[in-house]
Scaffold this motif. Structure first.
Motif, mmCIF file in Angstrom:
data_model
loop_
_atom_site.group_PDB
_atom_site.id
_atom_site.type_symbol
_atom_site.label_atom_id
_atom_site.label_comp_id
_atom_site.label_asym_id
_atom_site.label_seq_id
_atom_site.Cartn_x
_atom_site.Cartn_y
_atom_site.Cartn_z
ATOM 1 N N LEU A 51 0.843 -1.209 0.000
ATOM 2 C CA LEU A 51 0.000 0.000 0.000
ATOM 3 C C LEU A 51 0.874 1.253 0.000
ATOM 4 O O LEU A 51 2.067 1.191 0.331
ATOM 5 C CB LEU A 51 -0.912 0.018 1.230
ATOM 6 C CG LEU A 51 -1.863 -1.156 1.392
ATOM 7 C CD1 LEU A 51 -2.796 -0.918 2.587
ATOM 8 C CD2 LEU A 51 -2.689 -1.372 0.126
ATOM 9 N N LEU A 52 0.239 2.396 -0.323
ATOM 10 C CA LEU A 52 0.980 3.654 -0.372
ATOM 11 C C LEU A 52 1.363 4.085 1.047
ATOM 12 O O LEU A 52 0.501 4.467 1.849
ATOM 13 C CB LEU A 52 0.128 4.734 -1.050
ATOM 14 C CG LEU A 52 0.793 6.092 -1.235
ATOM 15 C CD1 LEU A 52 2.107 5.958 -1.971
ATOM 16 C CD2 LEU A 52 -0.129 7.050 -1.981
ATOM 17 N N THR B 273 1.096 12.568 -3.758
ATOM 18 C CA THR B 273 0.189 11.565 -3.176
ATOM 19 C C THR B 273 -0.823 11.093 -4.219
ATOM 20 O O THR B 273 -1.052 9.888 -4.382
ATOM 21 C CB THR B 273 -0.536 12.144 -1.943
ATOM 22 O OG1 THR B 273 0.455 12.506 -0.987
ATOM 23 C CG2 THR B 273 -1.470 11.127 -1.314
ATOM 24 N N ASP B 274 -1.430 12.035 -4.954
ATOM 25 C CA ASP B 274 -2.429 11.647 -5.961
ATOM 26 C C ASP B 274 -1.794 10.791 -7.049
ATOM 27 O O ASP B 274 -2.389 9.818 -7.523
ATOM 28 C CB ASP B 274 -3.086 12.890 -6.572
ATOM 29 C CG ASP B 274 -4.029 13.560 -5.574
ATOM 30 O OD1 ASP B 274 -4.537 12.839 -4.698
ATOM 31 O OD2 ASP B 274 -4.229 14.775 -5.648
ATOM 32 N N PHE B 275 -0.559 11.165 -7.465
ATOM 33 C CA PHE B 275 0.151 10.391 -8.499
ATOM 34 C C PHE B 275 0.346 8.945 -8.037
ATOM 35 O O PHE B 275 0.011 7.994 -8.752
ATOM 36 C CB PHE B 275 1.517 11.047 -8.779
ATOM 37 C CG PHE B 275 2.468 10.148 -9.524
ATOM 38 C CD1 PHE B 275 2.349 9.979 -10.892
ATOM 39 C CD2 PHE B 275 3.471 9.458 -8.849
ATOM 40 C CE1 PHE B 275 3.215 9.127 -11.584
ATOM 41 C CE2 PHE B 275 4.329 8.612 -9.521
ATOM 42 C CZ PHE B 275 4.207 8.450 -10.897
ATOM 43 N N ALA B 276 0.882 8.790 -6.844
ATOM 44 C CA ALA B 276 1.188 7.433 -6.369
ATOM 45 C C ALA B 276 -0.091 6.661 -6.033
ATOM 46 O O ALA B 276 -0.177 5.459 -6.263
ATOM 47 C CB ALA B 276 2.102 7.507 -5.146
ATOM 48 N N HIS B 277 -1.087 7.381 -5.531
ATOM 49 C CA HIS B 277 -2.327 6.701 -5.156
ATOM 50 C C HIS B 277 -3.054 6.153 -6.381
ATOM 51 O O HIS B 277 -3.707 5.104 -6.316
ATOM 52 C CB HIS B 277 -3.227 7.679 -4.397
ATOM 53 C CG HIS B 277 -4.385 7.009 -3.751
ATOM 54 N ND1 HIS B 277 -5.678 7.250 -4.107
ATOM 55 C CD2 HIS B 277 -4.431 6.059 -2.789
ATOM 56 C CE1 HIS B 277 -6.482 6.486 -3.393
ATOM 57 N NE2 HIS B 277 -5.756 5.766 -2.585
ATOM 58 N N PRO C 56 -1.554 1.952 -7.864
ATOM 59 C CA PRO C 56 -1.338 1.010 -6.753
ATOM 60 C C PRO C 56 -0.291 -0.057 -7.065
ATOM 61 O O PRO C 56 0.238 -0.696 -6.155
ATOM 62 C CB PRO C 56 -2.726 0.374 -6.547
ATOM 63 C CG PRO C 56 -3.535 0.735 -7.738
ATOM 64 C CD PRO C 56 -2.934 1.959 -8.353
ATOM 65 N N HIS C 57 0.037 -0.232 -8.363
ATOM 66 C CA HIS C 57 1.027 -1.259 -8.721
ATOM 67 C C HIS C 57 2.454 -0.829 -8.344
ATOM 68 O O HIS C 57 3.343 -1.669 -8.251
ATOM 69 C CB HIS C 57 0.978 -1.545 -10.231
ATOM 70 C CG HIS C 57 1.197 -0.321 -11.053
ATOM 71 N ND1 HIS C 57 0.192 0.547 -11.388
ATOM 72 C CD2 HIS C 57 2.328 0.208 -11.593
ATOM 73 C CE1 HIS C 57 0.686 1.547 -12.105
ATOM 74 N NE2 HIS C 57 1.982 1.369 -12.236
ATOM 75 N N LEU C 58 2.674 0.494 -8.137
ATOM 76 C CA LEU C 58 4.049 0.984 -7.926
ATOM 77 C C LEU C 58 4.747 0.238 -6.790
ATOM 78 O O LEU C 58 5.842 -0.298 -6.978
ATOM 79 C CB LEU C 58 4.042 2.481 -7.590
ATOM 80 C CG LEU C 58 3.815 3.472 -8.731
ATOM 81 C CD1 LEU C 58 3.901 4.893 -8.191
ATOM 82 C CD2 LEU C 58 4.801 3.261 -9.865
ATOM 83 N N LEU C 59 4.133 0.210 -5.629
ATOM 84 C CA LEU C 59 4.769 -0.409 -4.459
ATOM 85 C C LEU C 59 4.383 -1.875 -4.312
ATOM 86 O O LEU C 59 4.901 -2.580 -3.460
ATOM 87 C CB LEU C 59 4.405 0.373 -3.191
ATOM 88 C CG LEU C 59 4.913 1.812 -3.164
ATOM 89 C CD1 LEU C 59 4.426 2.543 -1.921
ATOM 90 C CD2 LEU C 59 6.436 1.848 -3.212
ATOM 91 N N ARG C 60 3.457 -2.326 -5.167
ATOM 92 C CA ARG C 60 3.008 -3.726 -5.087
ATOM 93 C C ARG C 60 3.810 -4.601 -6.060
ATOM 94 O O ARG C 60 4.327 -5.650 -5.702
ATOM 95 C CB ARG C 60 1.518 -3.766 -5.429
ATOM 96 C CG ARG C 60 0.817 -5.081 -5.164
ATOM 97 C CD ARG C 60 -0.564 -5.063 -5.781
ATOM 98 N NE ARG C 60 -0.517 -4.779 -7.211
ATOM 99 C CZ ARG C 60 -1.456 -4.146 -7.902
ATOM 100 N NH1 ARG C 60 -2.533 -3.703 -7.297
ATOM 101 N NH2 ARG C 60 -1.329 -3.934 -9.202
#
Ligand code: FAD
Length: 430
Positions: free
Chosen positions: A221-222, A367-371, A374-378
């Protein structure tokens, strides 16, 4: 002449104490009300305190403040399911005075910090919870603890009551933060002998490190996990945007336990005893969701106004600076004898000229970009781990074939997604 106080500060965190000290230094009659048993009692976490901004607020603080370890190194780590990879920056420049940052334990630091406001002439009263404000013709003129004799009047009230400021909501300056505007963090203080900490983290005696850990540390998760080394404890925590925790039904305590059990993390804390647990909100709405920070007779500082830069782990320094600027505004208002919103709007101008707003503006879309991704940190930590494993595993497969396998792994990621993520990140951080 009147017998009103010049200012009441609600909350003895870094923002409130800095405001109170600056107000008292300017000769203004100032009272701080803190709900904790003592300043810091409710701020039990440990974190990183940057030296230069603190020195600007409190010259010479290093000789008096309770500090843990100078931080000589920053590690950024990615956790995959059963692997860890990352980057470390260690420099001798951070290992010698003037240091860049220290680890601190807030319960101790805040308690000491409050004495600096008292030394300047402010009165600090713990165990007073402000439950509401007093009004006169639309102007805030004081606070109340809800007790029969719990009313106190002042020309101006500084709301320094931290994340989720109920009082700022009562003034109508902002609504309750939405789940996308705050992160929930669970944190433990884990006791270990100082020598063990130095051995495990490869540290010279008395010096420390800060680890920020992404990916599996938050179940993808972010958010991020962290480990900061104190003298004979570790501050270890993890947290994520509240909206994602609610959406996925993940409990932050389970997230913390899972983080501690990860095969790359468990050996760092093995044999340690958890001596403290806490959970806390961090406002993450940033510039785009910043509330109005002044009204007739009232100013909002620090976390209560959402002044946190999660990307650079800055909250305390922004809280202190906003407290100082609020005090400056109130001192000028006192000279004019006018505490109306029009006069107090100077606070927003001072903030706009400072790094508080300049930095929050710069990262306003992060925050909006990363939110939205969801695949970025997953997915990426897992992909990078598979690539590293393929590259580093020495077996009878020819290097050319390994290279082809790695290229296939990369080809499996949709090109549009990869490109979109890279360009989006560049645009967001530009
Ligand atoms: C787990 C965690 C780790 C963090 N790590 C870092 C870090 O490493 N470095 C960094 O710079 N920042 C960090 N932050 C952010 C930092 O803690 C905040 O930005 C900073 O504490 C804000 O200061 P403040 O004075 O505005 O609020 P707080 O520090 O929250 O202080 C608010 C004070 O107001 C009191 N209060 C609240 N309501 C009332 C009331 N009604 N009446 C009387 N008193 C009241 C509270 O008891 C508290 O003492 C972290 C935050 C968390 C949660």
């Amino acid at each position: 002449m009147d017998d009103k106080l010049d200012a009441i500060v609600v909350g003895a965190g870094p923002a409130g104490v800095t405001a109170a000290r600056a107000l008292a230094n300017a000769g203004l009659a100032t009272v701080v009300l803190e709900r904790g048993q003592y300043p810091g009692a409710k701020n039990v976490w440990g974190g990183i305190l940057y030296r230069q901004p603190t020195e600007e607020m409190l010259p010479g603080f290093e000789t008096e403040a309770p500090l843990e370890r100078p931080i000589i190194e920053q590690r950024y780590l990615l956790l995959a399911e059963d692997a860890m990879l990352g980057a470390t920056y260690r420099t001798q420049a951070f290992a010698e005075p003037p240091f860049n940052a220290y680890s601190v334990l807030r319960a101790e630091f805040d308690r000491w910090h409050a004495t600096t406001a008292e030394a300047a002439g402010a009165e600090v009263y713990p165990e007073f919870t402000v439950v509401d404000l007093l009004w006169d013709d639309g102007q805030v003129v004081g606070v109340t603890t809800g007790e029969p004799d719990g009313e106190l009047e002042a020309h101006c009230v500084v709301l320094a009551d931290g994340a989720n400021s109920l009082l700022a909501q009562k003034v109508g300056l902002h609504n309750e933060w939405a789940p996308i505007e705050q992160a929930l963090v669970a944190k433990e203080l884990i006791a270990l002998p100082s020598g063990t900490i130095e051995d495990r983290f490869n540290l010279p005696s008395g010096l420390g490190t800060a680890l920020e850990i992404f990916g599996e540390s938050t179940w993808g998760l972010l958010g991020y996990g962290f480990i900061y080394t104190n003298k004979d404890t570790l501050s270890l925590g993890t947290g994520a945007l509240l909206e994602d925790l609610i959406r996925t039904g993940i409990n932050v305590n389970d997230m913390l336990d899972r983080f501690k059990r990860h095969p790359a993390i468990a050996p760092m804390i093995e044999g340690g005893e958890t001596v403290e647990y806490s959970a806390h909100l961090i406002p993450e709405g940033g510039y785009n969701r910043m509330p109005q920070v002044y009204a007739d007779g009232v100013l909002v500082v620090g976390d209560a106004a959402g002044f946190v830069n999660p990307l650079n782990r800055e909250g305390v320094n922004l809280a202190m600076l906003s407290g100082k600027l609020a005090a400056q505004t109130i001192a000028a208002a006192k000279e004019r004898g006018d505490f109306s919103a029009a006069t107090l709007s100077r606070y927003r101008e001072l903030l706009d000229d400072s790094i508080v707003i300049k930095d929050l503006y710069k990262i306003r879309n992060v925050t909006d970009f990363a939110h939205a991704r969801p695949h970025l940190l997953r997915d990426y930590p897992e992909l990078l781990s598979r690539i590293a494993r393929e590259y580093l595993t020495v077996d009878s497969v020819a290097k050319k074939d390994k290279q082809a396998t790695i290229a296939r792994m990369l080809r499996d990621v949709p090109k549009r997604r990869l490109l979109g993520d890279a360009l989006g990140a560049l645009r967001t951080l530009r």
